[in-house]
Design an enzyme around this catalytic site. Structure first.
Site, PDB file in Angstrom:
ATOM      1  N   GLU A  15      54.666  49.608  34.621  1.00  0.00           N
ATOM      2  CA  GLU A  15      55.571  50.652  35.148  1.00  0.00           C
ATOM      3  C   GLU A  15      56.671  51.023  34.157  1.00  0.00           C
ATOM      4  O   GLU A  15      56.903  52.205  33.880  1.00  0.00           O
ATOM      5  CB  GLU A  15      56.235  50.173  36.445  1.00  0.00           C
ATOM      6  CG  GLU A  15      55.267  49.934  37.572  1.00  0.00           C
ATOM      7  CD  GLU A  15      55.964  49.544  38.858  1.00  0.00           C
ATOM      8  OE1 GLU A  15      57.009  50.125  39.179  1.00  0.00           O
ATOM      9  OE2 GLU A  15      55.448  48.651  39.559  1.00  0.00           O
ATOM     10  N   GLU A  27      55.033  45.136  32.395  1.00  0.00           N
ATOM     11  CA  GLU A  27      54.016  45.500  31.387  1.00  0.00           C
ATOM     12  C   GLU A  27      53.484  46.917  31.576  1.00  0.00           C
ATOM     13  O   GLU A  27      52.973  47.504  30.639  1.00  0.00           O
ATOM     14  CB  GLU A  27      52.839  44.515  31.440  1.00  0.00           C
ATOM     15  CG  GLU A  27      53.211  43.119  31.032  1.00  0.00           C
ATOM     16  CD  GLU A  27      52.028  42.156  31.120  1.00  0.00           C
ATOM     17  OE1 GLU A  27      50.879  42.606  31.298  1.00  0.00           O
ATOM     18  OE2 GLU A  27      52.276  40.940  31.030  1.00  0.00           O
ATOM     19  N   HIS A  34      53.626  54.486  40.753  1.00  0.00           N
ATOM     20  CA  HIS A  34      53.025  53.713  41.839  1.00  0.00           C
ATOM     21  C   HIS A  34      52.465  52.408  41.265  1.00  0.00           C
ATOM     22  O   HIS A  34      51.806  52.428  40.220  1.00  0.00           O
ATOM     23  CB  HIS A  34      51.901  54.520  42.510  1.00  0.00           C
ATOM     24  CG  HIS A  34      51.269  53.754  43.626  1.00  0.00           C
ATOM     25  ND1 HIS A  34      51.863  53.630  44.860  1.00  0.00           N
ATOM     26  CD2 HIS A  34      50.127  53.017  43.669  1.00  0.00           C
ATOM     27  CE1 HIS A  34      51.103  52.862  45.631  1.00  0.00           C
ATOM     28  NE2 HIS A  34      50.045  52.482  44.937  1.00  0.00           N
TER      29      HIS A  34
HETATM   30  C1  GAR Z   1      58.136  49.408  42.014  1.00  0.00           C
HETATM   31  O1  GAR Z   1      57.085  48.485  41.873  1.00  0.00           O
HETATM   32  C2  GAR Z   1      57.564  50.786  42.315  1.00  0.00           C
HETATM   33  O2  GAR Z   1      56.373  51.060  41.634  1.00  0.00           O
HETATM   34  C3  GAR Z   1      57.311  50.670  43.782  1.00  0.00           C
HETATM   35  O3  GAR Z   1      58.441  49.978  44.289  1.00  0.00           O
HETATM   36  C4  GAR Z   1      58.937  49.112  43.275  1.00  0.00           C
HETATM   37  C5  GAR Z   1      60.409  49.402  43.107  1.00  0.00           C
HETATM   38  O4  GAR Z   1      60.960  48.830  41.966  1.00  0.00           O
HETATM   39  N1  GAR Z   1      57.128  51.977  44.356  1.00  0.00           N
HETATM   40  C6  GAR Z   1      56.291  52.215  45.345  1.00  0.00           C
HETATM   41  O5  GAR Z   1      55.667  51.349  45.907  1.00  0.00           O
HETATM   42  C7  GAR Z   1      56.186  53.692  45.747  1.00  0.00           C
HETATM   43  N2  GAR Z   1      55.000  53.893  46.541  1.00  0.00           N
HETATM   44  P1  GAR Z   1      62.376  49.218  41.340  1.00  0.00           P
HETATM   45  O6  GAR Z   1      63.290  49.704  42.460  1.00  0.00           O
HETATM   46  O7  GAR Z   1      62.886  47.929  40.759  1.00  0.00           O
HETATM   47  O8  GAR Z   1      62.165  50.266  40.292  1.00  0.00           O
END
Ligand code: GAR
Length: 213
Positions: free
Chosen positions: A181, A179, A110
């Site tokens: 996730e 940085e 998250h």
């Molecule tokens: C990421 O920032 C993830 O943390 C967020 O969506 C984005 C997707 O990035 N997830 C949420 O908000 C879940 N509640 P990605 O598809 O490039 O990995």
């Protein structure tokens, strides 16, 4: 070897981070057995195909209700028999049957420091907009166990990111992704693969501690 399935909805940068860490050997003893995308045509799906990972599309709108969607997700996952489910930018809510089937074996990344800026409505760019509107100086990302309550499961890892005065939601989102996730999600998977995560009540205990201890 820990077999994982990854659930995605969009850009797939977190999926790519897992693929890259497995490829460079820093995430060892882990194999991605399949990817489920919540809609057709995502960049995340292209990333999986490029890495030769099987992909299935399971759309919420194709199911009449949450229970039927749950059954479709369970059926899709069961073919691969994963030991850990990783929600990597997955924006659909999973129902109680999926959560019960993989109890304490579903993790989510998250884009904020839970319990701030989380829960229904806080996904994608929105937590970052709310962070900037609130004036907090620090945000970050959280990897947690998925339970029946939105963004409420035991916290495994968190990493803080400083908010800059000239940040836009987009610049902040990019920094949190790169940085925080993309660092803590592979780390949390490695902890699972090493059998170092134990759930007690509402807390995740990391056996052997973390670098913060
Ligand atoms: C990421 O920032 C993830 O943390 C967020 O969506 C984005 C997707 O990035 N997830 C949420 O908000 C879940 N509640 P990605 O598809 O490039 O990995």
């Amino acid at each position: 070897m820990l077999d994982i399935a990854v659930l995605v909805s969009g850009g797939g940068t977190n999926l790519q981070a897992i693929i890259d860490r497995i490829a460079d050997g820093s995430l060892s003893k882990v194999r991605i057995v399949g990817v489920i995308a919540s809609r057709p045509g995502t960049v995340a799906e292209q990333r999986a195909v490029r890495a030769d990972i099987p992909v299935k599309i399971v759309c919420r709108k194709d199911a009449p209700d949450l229970a039927a969607y749950d059954r479709a997700v369970i059926a899709a996952l069961s073919d691969w028999n994963p030991e850990l489910i990783v929600l990597a930018g997955f924006l659909n809510l999973l129902g109680p049957a999926v959560v019960a089937t993989w109890r304490n074996r579903i993790i989510n990344v998250h884009p904020s420091l839970i319990p701030s800026f989380c829960g229904p409505g806080y996904y994608g760019i929105r937590p970052h907009e709310a962070v900037l509107a609130s004036g907090v100086r620090v945000t970050g990302a959280t990897v947690h166990i998925v339970n029946e309550e939105y963004d409420q499961g035991p916290i495994i890892l968190q990493k803080a990111v400083t908010v800059h005065a000239d940040d836009t939601p987009q610049t902040l989102q990019l920094r949190v992704m790169q940085e925080a996730e993309q660092v803590i999600l592979p780390k949390a998977i490695a902890l699972f693969a090493a059998g170092r995560i134990q759930i007690e009540d509402r807390k995740a205990i990391i056996l052997g501690g973390t670098e913060n201890d």
